[in-house]
Design an enzyme around this catalytic site. Structure first.
Site, short mmCIF file in Angstrom:
data_model
loop_
_atom_site.label_atom_id
_atom_site.label_comp_id
_atom_site.label_asym_id
_atom_site.label_seq_id
_atom_site.Cartn_x
_atom_site.Cartn_y
_atom_site.Cartn_z
N SER A 125 24.42 -33.11 -50.99
CA SER A 125 24.25 -33.13 -52.44
C SER A 125 24.65 -34.48 -52.99
O SER A 125 25.51 -35.17 -52.43
CB SER A 125 25.17 -32.05 -53.02
N TYR A 149 34.03 -27.88 -53.47
CA TYR A 149 32.62 -27.76 -53.04
C TYR A 149 32.12 -29.11 -52.53
O TYR A 149 31.57 -29.21 -51.43
CB TYR A 149 31.75 -27.26 -54.20
N LYS A 153 30.89 -30.66 -48.62
CA LYS A 153 29.67 -31.42 -48.28
C LYS A 153 30.06 -32.72 -47.56
O LYS A 153 29.43 -33.11 -46.57
CB LYS A 153 28.85 -31.71 -49.53
N1 LIG Z 1 20.87 -25.84 -56.00
C1 LIG Z 1 21.46 -26.99 -56.12
O1 LIG Z 1 21.61 -27.45 -57.23
C2 LIG Z 1 21.94 -27.77 -54.94
C3 LIG Z 1 22.19 -29.15 -55.07
C4 LIG Z 1 22.64 -29.85 -53.95
C5 LIG Z 1 22.84 -29.19 -52.74
N2 LIG Z 1 22.62 -27.85 -52.65
C6 LIG Z 1 22.85 -27.18 -51.39
O2 LIG Z 1 21.62 -26.63 -50.94
C7 LIG Z 1 21.85 -25.42 -50.22
C8 LIG Z 1 20.99 -24.32 -50.81
O3 LIG Z 1 21.30 -24.19 -52.18
P1 LIG Z 1 20.58 -23.12 -53.11
O4 LIG Z 1 20.56 -23.67 -54.47
O5 LIG Z 1 19.35 -22.65 -52.49
O6 LIG Z 1 21.70 -21.99 -53.09
P2 LIG Z 1 21.54 -20.41 -52.90
O7 LIG Z 1 22.87 -19.81 -53.18
O8 LIG Z 1 20.37 -19.92 -53.67
O9 LIG Z 1 21.20 -20.30 -51.34
C9 LIG Z 1 22.20 -20.29 -50.35
C10 LIG Z 1 21.94 -19.08 -49.47
O10 LIG Z 1 22.92 -19.06 -48.44
C11 LIG Z 1 23.34 -17.72 -48.28
N3 LIG Z 1 24.70 -17.79 -47.69
C12 LIG Z 1 25.83 -18.29 -48.23
N4 LIG Z 1 26.85 -18.17 -47.37
C13 LIG Z 1 26.35 -17.59 -46.25
C14 LIG Z 1 26.92 -17.21 -45.00
N5 LIG Z 1 28.23 -17.36 -44.77
N6 LIG Z 1 26.12 -16.65 -44.08
C15 LIG Z 1 24.80 -16.46 -44.33
N7 LIG Z 1 24.21 -16.80 -45.48
C16 LIG Z 1 24.99 -17.36 -46.44
C17 LIG Z 1 23.29 -17.10 -49.66
O11 LIG Z 1 23.17 -15.70 -49.65
C18 LIG Z 1 22.03 -17.76 -50.23
O12 LIG Z 1 20.89 -16.99 -49.99
C19 LIG Z 1 23.35 -25.17 -50.30
O13 LIG Z 1 23.94 -25.69 -49.12
C20 LIG Z 1 23.77 -25.98 -51.49
O14 LIG Z 1 25.12 -26.37 -51.41
C21 LIG Z 1 22.16 -27.14 -53.72
C1 LIG Z 2 30.24 -30.65 -61.85
C2 LIG Z 2 29.11 -29.81 -61.36
O1 LIG Z 2 28.98 -28.66 -61.72
N1 LIG Z 2 28.28 -30.37 -60.48
C3 LIG Z 2 27.13 -29.69 -59.89
C4 LIG Z 2 26.03 -29.64 -60.89
O2 LIG Z 2 25.72 -30.95 -61.25
P1 LIG Z 2 25.25 -31.35 -62.66
O3 LIG Z 2 26.41 -31.33 -63.55
O4 LIG Z 2 24.51 -32.63 -62.50
O5 LIG Z 2 24.14 -30.24 -63.06
P2 LIG Z 2 24.13 -29.24 -64.29
O6 LIG Z 2 22.79 -28.61 -64.28
O7 LIG Z 2 25.32 -28.35 -64.28
O8 LIG Z 2 24.27 -30.21 -65.57
C5 LIG Z 2 23.28 -31.17 -65.88
C6 LIG Z 2 23.61 -31.81 -67.22
O9 LIG Z 2 23.52 -30.81 -68.23
C7 LIG Z 2 24.73 -30.67 -68.93
N2 LIG Z 2 24.88 -29.24 -69.25
C8 LIG Z 2 24.85 -28.31 -68.26
C9 LIG Z 2 24.93 -26.97 -68.53
C10 LIG Z 2 25.08 -26.56 -69.89
O10 LIG Z 2 25.20 -25.37 -70.22
N3 LIG Z 2 25.11 -27.53 -70.85
C11 LIG Z 2 25.00 -28.85 -70.57
O11 LIG Z 2 25.04 -29.69 -71.48
C12 LIG Z 2 25.82 -31.23 -68.03
O12 LIG Z 2 26.90 -31.69 -68.80
C13 LIG Z 2 25.04 -32.34 -67.31
O13 LIG Z 2 25.02 -33.51 -68.10
O14 LIG Z 2 24.86 -29.05 -60.33
C14 LIG Z 2 24.33 -29.79 -59.24
C15 LIG Z 2 23.06 -29.13 -58.76
O15 LIG Z 2 22.07 -29.12 -59.70
C16 LIG Z 2 25.35 -29.86 -58.10
O16 LIG Z 2 25.55 -28.59 -57.55
C17 LIG Z 2 26.65 -30.41 -58.66
O17 LIG Z 2 27.65 -30.35 -57.66
#
Ligand SMILES: NC(=O)c1ccc[n+]([C@@H]2O[C@H](COP(=O)([O-])OP(=O)(O)OC[C@H]3O[C@@H](n4cnc5c(N)ncnc54)[C@H](O)[C@@H]3O)[C@@H](O)[C@H]2O)c1
Ligand SMILES: CC(=O)N[C@H]1[C@@H](OP(=O)(O)OP(=O)(O)OC[C@H]2O[C@@H](n3ccc(=O)[nH]c3=O)[C@H](O)[C@@H]2O)O[C@H](CO)[C@H](O)[C@@H]1O
Length: 337
Positions: A125, A149, A153
């Site tokens: 991430s 979190y 990562k």
């Molecule tokens: N969505 C985001 O904004 C974002 C941003 C950066 C990185 N990531 C990373 O990408 C990956 C996927 O994210 P996502 O948004 O699809 O999240 P998500 O929660 O929708 O998907 C994660 C999946 O993993 C499963 N899971 C969690 N722990 C588990 C375990 N111990 N055993 C088996 N399954 C398990 C959950 O049930 C879920 O289906 C994650 O590693 C997350 O940290 C997500």
């Molecule tokens: C601190 C934090 O949570 N970081 C996570 C969040 O990042 P981000 O904080 O980048 O994502 P976000 O979607 O939570 O926020 C995006 C932007 O929207 C703003 N905002 C968000 C929600 C809201 O109700 N109102 C508002 O103003 C927030 O201040 C930021 O400027 O999500 C990412 C995935 O997409 C990653 O998982 C990051 O680790």
């Protein structure tokens, strides 16, 4: 035909990646404990692809069950999404996050080594850049974490690099996602957050559909063009395709790959609100509130390395991200349930 193990494949990014894998001719085996996803996603994937992935309801911490999966299938690679991902929750429950995300991954890697499946694409991430010194962010920027979190990562990236340094038969892809949003154009799969969303796009779309009343905009005094926070929103289908490109790269070159997956363009909170209003035809009520702790002013990628190494670049703009989010939200106002 190549078989890919997709951990967390029932989740938001995982399900979209499974669709791209199936459509590209891969066999897919999903391992997911459904802690943050719904079994119905499998039917939806089947509707889109006319193919169904093999599914195991299995926790990656459960080594015995996970090993049975490795015994049954001959995997060519693993895409490892399974993790807990809520920043605030990770501050309150750090042990749960370290156990799930780090110990779970170590069990997976141990089995990968035992069964000689030494190719992995890992979900990292942009959070690993902490408070970036400037934007756009390149892969060489200093890394830091501001919450457990993010720390998981960082730890996983380090563990993977160490595994590769010790055994060059491994090939590892570390993909640093920026802000994934949007949904499949069918409206059949999308993001289905539990409870009140923490992230901006799902919050806005729930305001648009009438589930939530008003968006809180966290701060309008940042040094950005309109004072609100700037992020690099990336369509989840573009992101999913990045995983296939990373797999192909590792198949062809092996080695260690670390790339940003973002668009390279930053949009403010108010830019997203406006774009969503246009896409949905709805008014998004919002109020300016104090900054959210831990937020940075601007975070967006320099995605040049992904283009150079993978031939990957994004194809969907903010308008399409909003349209697809809205399509999914309207068709599934209660998510999968
Ligand atoms: N969505 C985001 O904004 C974002 C941003 C950066 C990185 N990531 C990373 O990408 C990956 C996927 O994210 P996502 O948004 O699809 O999240 P998500 O929660 O929708 O998907 C994660 C999946 O993993 C499963 N899971 C969690 N722990 C588990 C375990 N111990 N055993 C088996 N399954 C398990 C959950 O049930 C879920 O289906 C994650 O590693 C997350 O940290 C997500
Ligand atoms: C601190 C934090 O949570 N970081 C996570 C969040 O990042 P981000 O904080 O980048 O994502 P976000 O979607 O939570 O926020 C995006 C932007 O929207 C703003 N905002 C968000 C929600 C809201 O109700 N109102 C508002 O103003 C927030 O201040 C930021 O400027 O999500 C990412 C995935 O997409 C990653 O998982 C990051 O680790």
């Amino acid at each position: 035909m190549k078989t890919i193990l997709v951990t967390g494949g029932a989740g938001y990014i995982g399900s979209h990646t499974v669709v791209e894998l199936l459509n590209s001719g891969y066999e897919v085996v999903i391992v997911d404990n459904l802690i943050n996803s719904n079994i119905k996603v499998l039917d939806r994937i089947q509707s889109i692809c006319q193919k169904r992935p093999i599914f195991y309801n299995c926790d990656i911490l459960d080594k015995v069950s996970l090993e049975q999966v490795f015994q049954k299938h001959d995997f060519s690679a693993v895409i490892h999404f399974a993790a807990l991902k809520a920043v605030g929750e990770s501050v309150r429950e750090p042990q749960r996050y370290y156990t799930n995300n780090v110990s779970g991954s170590l069990i997976l890697f141990e089995l990968m080594a035992k069964y000689s499946v030494k190719k992995i694409v890992f979900s990292s991430s942009a959070t690993v850049y902490g408070d970036p010194i400037s934007v756009p962010i390149t892969e060489e920027f200093p890394l830091s974490a501001t919450n457990p979190y993010g720390q998981t990562k960082l730890m996983m990236e380090q563990i993977l690099r160490d595994i590769y340094a010790a055994d060059r038969e491994w090939s590892i892809g570390i993909l640093r996602y920026f802000n994934p949003v949007g949904a499949h154009s069918s409206g059949l799969i999308g993001e289905d957050p539990n409870g009140i969303p923490n992230n901006l796009m799902p919050y806005i779309s729930q305001v648009a559909v009438g589930k939530l009343e008003c968006l809180s905009v966290f701060g309008n005094d940042y040094p950005t063009h309109d004072g609100t926070g700037v992020r690099d929103y990336i369509h989840v289908v573009d992101l999913a395709r990045g995983h296939l490109k990373a797999l192909e790269y590792l198949e062809a070159n092996g080695g260690e790959l670390i790339v940003n997956l973002g668009t390279g363009t930053g949009y403010s909170v108010l830019d997203v609100v406006k774009a969503f209003e246009l896409a949905s035809g709805k008014v998004i009520n919002y109020q300016i509130k104090p900054r959210r702790s831990g937020d940075v002013a601007k975070c967006f990628a320099n995605p040049a390395k992904a283009l150079e190494l993978l031939g990957w670049q994004t194809t969907y703009d903010l308008e399409q991200m909003c349209r697809d989010t809205w399509n999914w939200q309207q068709k599934n106002p209660q998510g999968y349930t």
